[in-house]
Design a protein around this motif. Structure first.
Motif, PDB file in Angstrom:
ATOM      1  N   GLN A 213      81.493  97.996  26.945  1.00  0.00           N
ATOM      2  CA  GLN A 213      80.030  97.899  26.969  1.00  0.00           C
ATOM      3  C   GLN A 213      79.466  99.227  27.460  1.00  0.00           C
ATOM      4  N   ASN A 214      78.154  99.330  27.457  1.00  0.00           N
ATOM      5  CA  ASN A 214      77.487 100.520  27.973  1.00  0.00           C
ATOM      6  C   ASN A 214      76.854 100.221  29.329  1.00  0.00           C
ATOM      7  N   TRP A 215      77.154 101.085  30.283  1.00  0.00           N
ATOM      8  CA  TRP A 215      76.543 101.021  31.612  1.00  0.00           C
ATOM      9  C   TRP A 215      75.284 101.882  31.570  1.00  0.00           C
ATOM     10  N   HIS A 216      74.130 101.252  31.795  1.00  0.00           N
ATOM     11  CA  HIS A 216      72.846 101.936  31.680  1.00  0.00           C
ATOM     12  C   HIS A 216      72.273 102.258  33.057  1.00  0.00           C
ATOM     13  N   ASP A 217      71.731 103.455  33.175  1.00  0.00           N
ATOM     14  CA  ASP A 217      70.964 103.847  34.347  1.00  0.00           C
ATOM     15  C   ASP A 217      69.490 103.826  33.930  1.00  0.00           C
ATOM     16  N   PRO A 218      68.717 102.812  34.327  1.00  0.00           N
ATOM     17  CA  PRO A 218      67.326 102.714  33.859  1.00  0.00           C
ATOM     18  C   PRO A 218      66.438 103.837  34.374  1.00  0.00           C
ATOM     19  N   ARG A 219      66.854 104.509  35.436  1.00  0.00           N
ATOM     20  CA  ARG A 219      66.032 105.605  35.959  1.00  0.00           C
ATOM     21  C   ARG A 219      66.151 106.854  35.106  1.00  0.00           C
ATOM     22  N   SER A 220      67.369 107.193  34.717  1.00  0.00           N
ATOM     23  CA  SER A 220      67.576 108.406  33.927  1.00  0.00           C
ATOM     24  C   SER A 220      67.620 108.140  32.431  1.00  0.00           C
ATOM     25  N   GLY A 221      67.838 106.895  32.066  1.00  0.00           N
ATOM     26  CA  GLY A 221      67.992 106.572  30.655  1.00  0.00           C
ATOM     27  C   GLY A 221      69.396 106.833  30.129  1.00  0.00           C
ATOM     28  N   ALA A 222      70.298 107.305  30.994  1.00  0.00           N
ATOM     29  CA  ALA A 222      71.659 107.623  30.565  1.00  0.00           C
ATOM     30  C   ALA A 222      72.470 106.342  30.381  1.00  0.00           C
ATOM     31  N   ALA A 223      73.454 106.442  29.514  1.00  0.00           N
ATOM     32  CA  ALA A 223      74.371 105.314  29.294  1.00  0.00           C
ATOM     33  C   ALA A 223      75.774 105.861  29.115  1.00  0.00           C
ATOM     34  N   GLU A 224      76.747 105.131  29.599  1.00  0.00           N
ATOM     35  CA  GLU A 224      78.136 105.546  29.444  1.00  0.00           C
ATOM     36  C   GLU A 224      78.995 104.324  29.147  1.00  0.00           C
ATOM     37  N   PRO A 225      80.030 104.488  28.316  1.00  0.00           N
ATOM     38  CA  PRO A 225      80.894 103.348  27.995  1.00  0.00           C
ATOM     39  C   PRO A 225      81.773 102.973  29.180  1.00  0.00           C
ATOM     40  N   VAL A 264      84.062  96.050  36.425  1.00  0.00           N
ATOM     41  CA  VAL A 264      83.571  97.139  35.588  1.00  0.00           C
ATOM     42  C   VAL A 264      84.396  98.381  35.903  1.00  0.00           C
ATOM     43  N   TYR A 265      85.055  98.931  34.896  1.00  0.00           N
ATOM     44  CA  TYR A 265      85.849 100.161  35.031  1.00  0.00           C
ATOM     45  C   TYR A 265      85.212 101.256  34.190  1.00  0.00           C
ATOM     46  N   ASP A 266      85.288 102.492  34.679  1.00  0.00           N
ATOM     47  CA  ASP A 266      84.780 103.600  33.879  1.00  0.00           C
ATOM     48  C   ASP A 266      85.878 104.118  32.951  1.00  0.00           C
ATOM     49  N   SER A 267      85.581 105.180  32.212  1.00  0.00           N
ATOM     50  CA  SER A 267      86.517 105.675  31.199  1.00  0.00           C
ATOM     51  C   SER A 267      87.726 106.383  31.792  1.00  0.00           C
ATOM     52  N   SER A 268      87.718 106.630  33.114  1.00  0.00           N
ATOM     53  CA  SER A 268      88.901 107.182  33.763  1.00  0.00           C
ATOM     54  C   SER A 268      89.697 106.095  34.475  1.00  0.00           C
ATOM     55  N   TYR A 269      89.308 104.826  34.244  1.00  0.00           N
ATOM     56  CA  TYR A 269      89.984 103.654  34.797  1.00  0.00           C
ATOM     57  C   TYR A 269      89.835 103.551  36.306  1.00  0.00           C
ATOM     58  N   PHE A 288      79.793  87.914  30.114  1.00  0.00           N
ATOM     59  CA  PHE A 288      79.320  88.937  31.049  1.00  0.00           C
ATOM     60  C   PHE A 288      78.755  90.065  30.212  1.00  0.00           C
ATOM     61  N   LEU A 289      77.421  90.262  30.256  1.00  0.00           N
ATOM     62  CA  LEU A 289      76.732  91.250  29.422  1.00  0.00           C
ATOM     63  C   LEU A 289      76.004  92.256  30.295  1.00  0.00           C
ATOM     64  N   LEU A 290      76.221  93.543  30.030  1.00  0.00           N
ATOM     65  CA  LEU A 290      75.427  94.593  30.661  1.00  0.00           C
ATOM     66  C   LEU A 290      74.193  94.851  29.813  1.00  0.00           C
ATOM     67  N   THR A 291      73.055  95.012  30.459  1.00  0.00           N
ATOM     68  CA  THR A 291      71.802  95.203  29.733  1.00  0.00           C
ATOM     69  C   THR A 291      71.289  96.630  29.912  1.00  0.00           C
ATOM     70  N   SER A 292      70.337  97.005  29.074  1.00  0.00           N
ATOM     71  CA  SER A 292      69.713  98.328  29.178  1.00  0.00           C
ATOM     72  C   SER A 292      68.803  98.429  30.392  1.00  0.00           C
ATOM     73  N   ARG A 293      68.559  97.319  31.077  1.00  0.00           N
ATOM     74  CA  ARG A 293      67.718  97.310  32.283  1.00  0.00           C
ATOM     75  C   ARG A 293      68.523  97.637  33.539  1.00  0.00           C
ATOM     76  N   GLY A 294      69.819  97.882  33.383  1.00  0.00           N
ATOM     77  CA  GLY A 294      70.657  98.123  34.553  1.00  0.00           C
ATOM     78  C   GLY A 294      71.034  96.842  35.266  1.00  0.00           C
ATOM     79  N   THR A 295      71.107  95.756  34.503  1.00  0.00           N
ATOM     80  CA  THR A 295      71.459  94.458  35.064  1.00  0.00           C
ATOM     81  C   THR A 295      72.672  93.892  34.338  1.00  0.00           C
TER      82      THR A 295
END
Length: 632
Positions: A213-225, A264-269, A288-295
């Protein structure tokens, strides 16, 4: 002169290797079981505690001296290896529950970046269920010289045709009987080779919903898998029971035991976050769903005492209630909830309350199993035991319409009805996709049909639902539980067959009953009675924060380096270095193509010190293993 060596050529005797593998697996299990189970964050609308920062192990080569034993060997990255990043941690990312994060992977340098506490490190009840020790040896299980603690299942691929979508395959095997290989989150290539595996310390623990899924930061607008999954214990049929898979003494089969959580794990595990349920509910394996709202949106359940006599059950029974919850990932606050019992009459269930007489008094009338966010703030909520799908107005909490079930608002066209469904998703142009189990409900209930993936076209004004496409398997399958239908980037559809051992990919046009081979692009089967709640295809780039693993063996007049890097998707080749001491290593094999999860590379150099470097497609060094010494 470099040349890969086949596994058969360099293997030792079966008895010697068997002893080594069993000892490695036993040691891994002991380490895992002893270090996990610290507890979950949550229980209230508060921020999770921050984990202490620890060194990440880095890529700098270190030295490990190993006398090598009677067959002359040296390893780095195995259980208890002093070359690992810290006591109780796994140097290769295999998921040992070590101090700090419950996974054995080092926390990032900045503790403010990742807030996480371990959870669900031991099975519910604290012990493995009787008769469920995993099968960790034999032809259906992978074994690796450089990573002996990893024992994932081997799958059988029966169809791999042109036109499959890009990406790897994500699944989390377990079994209602004896699991083949270790349970845990597993990424596979199309050919069945492991890409990344995080074994669990006990067959009494399961992962579910393993996905990207994509982890969203609603403050910066950034997203990462990121990688996400549920971890905990699922109620399984008791060994020696009636074999129906429908009930067990501790509750309805398929129910999540209390104590589970989401990872939740990042791309470096690295572990980035764990999430648990609120309001006295327990995290559920189904969604379990990650949303663009950071939730995070997820399903949670709890047993609520109830007099079930009006429904045909015991007076002192309980209803398994479910709730959709949404938690702010930055603060841990509960920002939304929707309680199904407040909106849906349990009397409409396809499962009679008489179930409670055989499940310790607990009735599961709803069994919510998927959520999806749609247009205009609508939530699409699937209730398996109602054979119904609800469109919920998020703002008001009202049900806008119901598809299927006893009080459905839609009329079905030919072959469009469904039952016991899973994984209901919005599709473009007024369509929805779902996995239609169609099977194996209580006797005397709905007619049974073979399981399938279906896409339905909805006319909201006329309240009609018609079949758009369907996806059947050959041979025909009847899956009593679980399953998914995933729309892929190239227009294909991916089907996980739930309680059956198969997973498949089809061209978008699909097929019909009795024609399950048409449009088939990919088909594979898990060993034994292994299943996975969902099986999905995603494109994933993994760049492990831990170094590669290396083991060296003598084979006649050669030294053979076994190299692996659990989770690396960019490694294309290996470079081998050797020398008389750690400070004077030279390249002895310039470029040996990667041949799978583990690559064996032979050299005439006697070392006795060795190291491997992982190379990408441009021959750039990605990382280096620790230096190992081979004696004998």
């Amino acid at each position: 002169m470099s040349h890969p060596i086949g596994a058969a050529r360099v293997s030792r005797t079966a008895s010697r290797r068997g002893r080594r593998l069993l000892a490695a697996v036993a040691l891994t299990t002991a380490v895992l079981a002893g270090a996990g189970g610290v507890g979950c964050t949550g229980g209230g609308a508060t921020s999770p505690r921050k984990a202490d920062a620890r060194p990440d192990g880095g890529d700098a080569p270190g030295e490990m001296t190993d006398a090598g034993g009677p067959d002359g060997m040296a390893d780095v990255g195995g259980p208890g290896s002093p070359a690992g990043p810290g006591a109780g941690e796994r140097a290769d990312g295999s998921g040992t529950d070590g101090p700090g994060d419950g996974t054995g992977l080092a926390d990032p340098p900045d503790p403010g970046t990742y807030d996480a506490q371990p959870c669900a490190g031991t099975p519910a009840g604290g012990a493995d269920p009787a008769g469920r020790s995993p099968i960790v040896t034999g032809p259906q299980v992978w074994s690796f010289v450089s990573a002996p603690q990893l024992r994932p299942m081997r799958v059988s691929v029966s169809a791999l045709r042109p036109g499959t979508a890009p990406g790897q395959i994500f699944l989390a095997p377990y079994s209602g009987s004896t699991v083949v290989g270790q349970t845990g989150a597993l990424i596979l290539g199309d050919g069945g080779d492991p890409v990344w595996f995080r074994p669990l310390p006990s067959a009494g623990l399961q992962n579910a919903g393993f996905t990207v899924q994509n982890w969203h930061d609603p403050r910066s607008g950034a997203a990462e898998p990121v990688l996400t999954w549920w971890q905990g214990s699922i109620v399984l049929p008791s060994p020696g029971g009636d074999g129906s898979g429908r009930v067990a003494a501790s509750g309805p089969v398929g129910r999540a035991e209390p104590g589970g959580c989401y990872y939740v794990y990042d791309s470096s595990y690295r572990l980035r976050r764990t999430v648990t349920a609120r309001n006295g509910f327990h995290a559920d394996q189904h969604e379990f769903l990650l949303t663009s709202r950071g939730t995070a949106l997820f399903l949670a359940s709890r047993a609520e005492p109830a007099d079930l006599r009006p429904y045909g059950g015991p007076a002192d029974g309980a209803i398994l209630n479910s709730e959709v919850q949404e938690v702010d990932l930055a603060t841990g606050a509960l920002v939304f909830s929707w309680n199904v019992r407040e909106h849906v009459d349990p009397a409409d269930s396809e499962v009679p309350a008489a179930q409670a007489w055989t499940t310790g008094g607990l009735w599961d009338p709803y069994h919510l199993n998927s959520i999806d966010e749609g247009p205009d703030g609508q939530l699409l909520v699937s209730s398996r035991n109602m054979s119904a799908v609800y469109a919920v107005d998020r703002a008001a909490g009202d049900i806008r319409w119901q598809l299927g079930g006893r009080r459905g608002d839609f009329t079905f066209g030919a072959e469009a009805d469904f039952s016991w469904q899973h994984d209901v998703r919005w599709r473009p142009d007024g369509r929805i996709g779902l996995f239609d189990n169609g099977c194996c409900g209580p006797a005397g209930q709905r007619p049974q049909r073979q399981s399938r993936g279906v896409v339905l076209r909805l006319d909201a004004e006329r309240r009609t639902a018609t079949l758009d496409r369907s996806y059947y398997h050959r041979p025909a399958l009847s899956s009593a539980s679980q399953g998914n239908l995933q729309a892929l980037s190239n227009g294909n559809e991916f089907v996980g067959w739930g309680q059956q051992q198969f997973y498949s990919e089809y061209a978008g046009a699909g097929n019909g009953p009795g024609d399950g081979a048409r449009s088939l692009r990919y088909d594979a089967r898990m060993p034994g009675e292994n299943v996975s709640y969902r099986v999905l295809r995603h494109e994933w780039v993994g760049t492990p924060h831990y170094p590669p693993s290396l083991a060296v063996r003598r084979d006649g007049g050669q030294s053979v380096a076994y190299a692996s890097w659990n989770g690396s998707t960019l490694t294309r080749a290996w470079q081998v270095l050797a020398g008389p001491d750690p400070g004077s290593l030279g390249v002895v094999v310039e470029h040996a193509m990667r041949t799978g999860f583990e690559t064996a590379v032979g050299t005439a150099d006697v070392g006795p010190y060795f190291q491997v470097r992982a190379l990408d497609a441009e021959r750039t060094v990605l990382s280096a293993s620790a230096v190992v010494r081979l004696d004998g």
